[in-house]
Design a protein around this motif. Sequence first.
Motif, mmCIF file in Angstrom:
data_model
loop_
_atom_site.group_PDB
_atom_site.id
_atom_site.type_symbol
_atom_site.label_atom_id
_atom_site.label_comp_id
_atom_site.label_asym_id
_atom_site.label_seq_id
_atom_site.Cartn_x
_atom_site.Cartn_y
_atom_site.Cartn_z
ATOM 1 N N SER A 184 11.063 -1.103 3.922
ATOM 2 C CA SER A 184 11.815 -1.229 5.391
ATOM 3 C C SER A 184 10.493 -0.660 6.296
ATOM 4 O O SER A 184 11.058 -0.419 7.521
ATOM 5 C CB SER A 184 12.975 -0.227 5.297
ATOM 6 O OG SER A 184 12.631 0.884 4.817
ATOM 7 N N CYS A 185 9.496 -0.572 5.936
ATOM 8 C CA CYS A 185 8.343 -0.003 7.095
ATOM 9 C C CYS A 185 7.838 -1.370 7.596
ATOM 10 O O CYS A 185 6.539 -1.779 7.265
ATOM 11 C CB CYS A 185 7.165 0.661 6.311
ATOM 12 S SG CYS A 185 7.687 2.387 5.924
ATOM 13 N N ASP A 186 8.381 -1.935 8.249
ATOM 14 C CA ASP A 186 8.032 -3.223 9.020
ATOM 15 C C ASP A 186 7.194 -3.200 10.114
ATOM 16 O O ASP A 186 6.203 -4.031 10.271
ATOM 17 C CB ASP A 186 9.325 -3.781 9.663
ATOM 18 C CG ASP A 186 10.215 -4.639 8.672
ATOM 19 O OD1 ASP A 186 9.596 -4.724 7.526
ATOM 20 O OD2 ASP A 186 11.205 -5.113 9.263
ATOM 21 N N THR A 187 6.825 -1.910 10.504
ATOM 22 C CA THR A 187 5.603 -1.512 11.505
ATOM 23 C C THR A 187 4.977 -0.457 10.994
ATOM 24 O O THR A 187 5.382 0.539 10.087
ATOM 25 C CB THR A 187 6.224 -1.367 12.789
ATOM 26 O OG1 THR A 187 6.894 -0.119 12.763
ATOM 27 C CG2 THR A 187 7.129 -2.510 13.349
ATOM 28 N N SER B 245 6.157 7.407 11.072
ATOM 29 C CA SER B 245 7.509 8.203 11.109
ATOM 30 C C SER B 245 7.881 8.818 9.859
ATOM 31 O O SER B 245 8.530 9.713 9.494
ATOM 32 C CB SER B 245 8.606 7.368 11.683
ATOM 33 O OG SER B 245 8.149 7.100 12.899
ATOM 34 N N LEU B 246 8.149 7.759 8.861
ATOM 35 C CA LEU B 246 8.574 8.046 7.476
ATOM 36 C C LEU B 246 7.564 9.373 7.009
ATOM 37 O O LEU B 246 8.050 10.455 6.567
ATOM 38 C CB LEU B 246 8.318 6.890 6.487
ATOM 39 C CG LEU B 246 8.613 7.389 5.065
ATOM 40 C CD1 LEU B 246 10.073 7.566 4.790
ATOM 41 C CD2 LEU B 246 8.162 5.959 4.395
ATOM 42 N N LEU B 247 6.210 9.193 7.002
ATOM 43 C CA LEU B 247 5.530 10.333 6.395
ATOM 44 C C LEU B 247 5.657 11.558 7.165
ATOM 45 O O LEU B 247 5.854 12.542 6.658
ATOM 46 C CB LEU B 247 3.713 9.841 6.926
ATOM 47 C CG LEU B 247 3.055 9.039 6.111
ATOM 48 C CD1 LEU B 247 1.635 8.854 6.388
ATOM 49 C CD2 LEU B 247 2.964 10.007 4.835
ATOM 50 N N ILE B 248 5.788 11.567 8.483
ATOM 51 C CA ILE B 248 5.847 12.730 9.208
ATOM 52 C C ILE B 248 7.363 13.397 8.996
ATOM 53 O O ILE B 248 7.204 14.571 8.859
ATOM 54 C CB ILE B 248 5.689 12.442 10.843
ATOM 55 C CG1 ILE B 248 4.392 12.497 11.106
ATOM 56 C CG2 ILE B 248 6.215 13.577 11.548
ATOM 57 C CD1 ILE B 248 4.092 11.666 12.145
ATOM 58 N N SER B 249 8.280 12.589 8.678
ATOM 59 C CA SER B 249 9.614 13.137 8.570
ATOM 60 C C SER B 249 9.639 13.716 7.020
ATOM 61 O O SER B 249 10.322 14.744 6.673
ATOM 62 C CB SER B 249 10.605 12.194 8.350
ATOM 63 O OG SER B 249 10.893 10.975 7.235
ATOM 64 N N GLN B 250 8.674 13.225 6.174
ATOM 65 C CA GLN B 250 8.723 13.900 4.813
ATOM 66 C C GLN B 250 7.799 15.285 4.688
ATOM 67 O O GLN B 250 7.904 15.778 3.617
ATOM 68 C CB GLN B 250 8.302 12.760 3.735
ATOM 69 C CG GLN B 250 9.320 11.679 3.588
ATOM 70 C CD GLN B 250 10.482 12.106 3.129
ATOM 71 O OE1 GLN B 250 10.547 12.846 2.186
ATOM 72 N NE2 GLN B 250 11.615 11.703 3.655
ATOM 73 N N LEU B 251 6.959 15.248 5.658
ATOM 74 C CA LEU B 251 5.997 16.380 5.303
ATOM 75 C C LEU B 251 6.311 17.290 6.396
ATOM 76 O O LEU B 251 6.473 17.269 7.324
ATOM 77 C CB LEU B 251 4.352 15.794 5.835
ATOM 78 C CG LEU B 251 3.809 14.762 5.032
ATOM 79 C CD1 LEU B 251 2.728 14.239 5.701
ATOM 80 C CD2 LEU B 251 3.585 14.989 3.618
ATOM 81 N N ASN B 252 6.253 18.877 5.655
ATOM 82 C CA ASN B 252 6.510 19.916 6.464
ATOM 83 C C ASN B 252 5.499 20.679 6.955
ATOM 84 O O ASN B 252 4.240 20.355 6.680
ATOM 85 C CB ASN B 252 7.507 20.939 5.649
ATOM 86 C CG ASN B 252 7.020 21.245 4.245
ATOM 87 O OD1 ASN B 252 5.772 21.397 4.097
ATOM 88 N ND2 ASN B 252 7.789 20.821 3.436
ATOM 89 N N ALA C 86 0.748 -1.032 -0.094
ATOM 90 C CA ALA C 86 0.037 0.038 -0.167
ATOM 91 C C ALA C 86 1.071 1.306 -0.122
ATOM 92 O O ALA C 86 0.428 2.132 -0.668
ATOM 93 C CB ALA C 86 -0.882 0.069 1.250
ATOM 94 N N ILE C 87 1.830 1.224 0.874
ATOM 95 C CA ILE C 87 2.956 2.337 0.814
ATOM 96 C C ILE C 87 3.460 2.728 -0.609
ATOM 97 O O ILE C 87 3.355 4.094 -1.120
ATOM 98 C CB ILE C 87 3.995 1.957 1.774
ATOM 99 C CG1 ILE C 87 3.336 1.954 3.249
ATOM 100 C CG2 ILE C 87 4.910 3.301 2.059
ATOM 101 C CD1 ILE C 87 4.065 1.577 4.296
ATOM 102 N N ASP D 298 4.259 2.200 12.826
ATOM 103 C CA ASP D 298 4.838 3.382 13.470
ATOM 104 C C ASP D 298 6.029 3.816 12.255
ATOM 105 O O ASP D 298 6.486 4.962 12.284
ATOM 106 C CB ASP D 298 5.583 2.909 14.661
ATOM 107 C CG ASP D 298 4.445 2.871 15.756
ATOM 108 O OD1 ASP D 298 3.318 3.427 15.565
ATOM 109 O OD2 ASP D 298 4.829 2.467 16.980
ATOM 110 N N ALA D 299 6.802 2.680 11.884
ATOM 111 C CA ALA D 299 7.998 3.060 10.802
ATOM 112 C C ALA D 299 7.456 3.988 9.691
ATOM 113 O O ALA D 299 7.775 4.931 9.247
ATOM 114 C CB ALA D 299 8.623 1.952 10.126
ATOM 115 N N PHE D 300 6.003 3.474 9.161
ATOM 116 C CA PHE D 300 5.412 4.417 8.000
ATOM 117 C C PHE D 300 4.843 5.744 8.419
ATOM 118 O O PHE D 300 5.313 6.487 8.028
ATOM 119 C CB PHE D 300 4.074 3.442 7.637
ATOM 120 C CG PHE D 300 3.461 4.306 6.836
ATOM 121 C CD1 PHE D 300 3.845 4.946 5.425
ATOM 122 C CD2 PHE D 300 1.932 4.342 7.077
ATOM 123 C CE1 PHE D 300 2.840 5.651 4.620
ATOM 124 C CE2 PHE D 300 0.925 4.942 6.065
ATOM 125 C CZ PHE D 300 1.536 5.901 5.049
#
Length: 407
Positions: free
Chosen positions: A391-394, A400-407, A341-342, A396-398
């Motif tokens: 690498s989004c095994d959980t 965190s990835l989203l939040i790190s990319q969105l400003n 899905a990601i 939370d990993a997804f």
Amino acid sequence: MTMANYVAFNAQRVIEYVNSLIDSKQCDFFIAGQNLSAYEFGDGNLNLVFRVSDEQNNSIILKQALPYARCVGESWPLTLDRARIEAQVLLNHGAICPKYTAKVLHYNHDYALTILEDLGSLQILRSAQNNAQQFPKLAQHVATYLSHTGFYNSDFYLAAQHKKALVKQFTNPELCQITEDLFFSDPYIDHERNNFPAQLAPQVKALRDNPVLKLEIAKLKANFLSNPQTLLHGDMHSGSIFVDTNTTKMIDPEFGFFGPIGFDIGSFIGNLLLNYCAQTGHIEEFVTRRNYQTHLLSCIVETYNLFEQHWLNLINTKTVDEALNNDAYAQYFIKNVLQDAIGYCGAELIRRTIGLAHVVDIDSISDENTRLDVQKQTLALGEQLIINACSCDTKDAFFSLLISQLN
Ligand SMILES: Nc1ncnc2c1ncn2[C@@H]1O[C@H](COP(=O)(O)OP(=O)(O)O)[C@@H](O)[C@H]1O
Ligand SMILES: CSC[C@H]1O[C@H](OP(=O)(O)O)[C@H](O)[C@@H]1O
């Protein structure tokens, strides 16, 4: 597929057709002896959509496929069989989730037309989100619709021979090819169907020159081509969803087929992210914009969480195939679906930015520089989601990835 009696309708023919249904008592949506009126108001890429009303303002929707793509014209011929697919997906999904599926009132194979309940009292999600409206039940409704229609059409539930018969019934090669081309091929090559401003050329070149991205896109395309996990809606963008505060109804599943479960939820989340990024060009005031973006992000997190919960619960309580009824397999299965899905979400962001079919969320941003910045952001976000999906095994990993990319 050609249909000998087919003719493209205009408003007059639509009225004659509906009157013929009334006269032959094939219609319980209008009573006899009324003057009907009709007009065409479709705004989608492919089909004609008419509203038919009686003197009391009762109304229905008549949708007819053209033998070509409406947005391009006769130079892009397209199978009329898409009307059958759309009606049959609506009937299949409607039997599982009547609350969240537009109701089919009538279907005519020869004219490639379907009569649907009129959902005009609701709003199309994309328009509502472009007005920064919030829908607190949307995530819950979409997650329920996708997980239930997904599960009850999957190998967990269906006998293998029944499932294979359905895969055959919903084989949809021409519309699948549109998705195969527009999502996974065109954006990564120089193709005349692509559509992006010259100022984005360096970003587009960088995407095309990124071997890691190209490998992940190849995996996503191969999975789309050859993984008949369930009967997908196939076009789960914000223009395919009618909403109000308490109601959510899916329309327009003409791209439906048996494909990878992650595709629909990925497309849905991708459209919420497109709207998130586009808000920079619509809501000027920072706090108001942030509030709305936070609502969108919560909707994404809630959809993703509930989708997983529903799937695990359905596998646990309703699986028919004993060999698949295994907790460790359920965990393995859902992790893969969510990683898919990601990736599909990222592919939606990229194809809606530089491919043939854009979204009004971004294209309506009037300031050119702001629009370009948003387009750069959706390209970069799409790329990061695709590259990091594996690498989004959980969950939370997804997140965190989203939040790190969105400003
Ligand atoms: N059941 C319905 N009730 C009310 N309006 C509808 C309905 N179905 C479609 N529409 C209207 O027609 C438009 C185009 O419909 P859609 O199914 O998306 O067509 P296309 O297949 O061409 O994309 C929608 O944006 C919506 O405004
Ligand atoms: C030429 S089809 C392009 C694009 O349009 C479809 O959406 P819709 O018919 O709802 O407007 C689908 O997303 C296709 O990828």
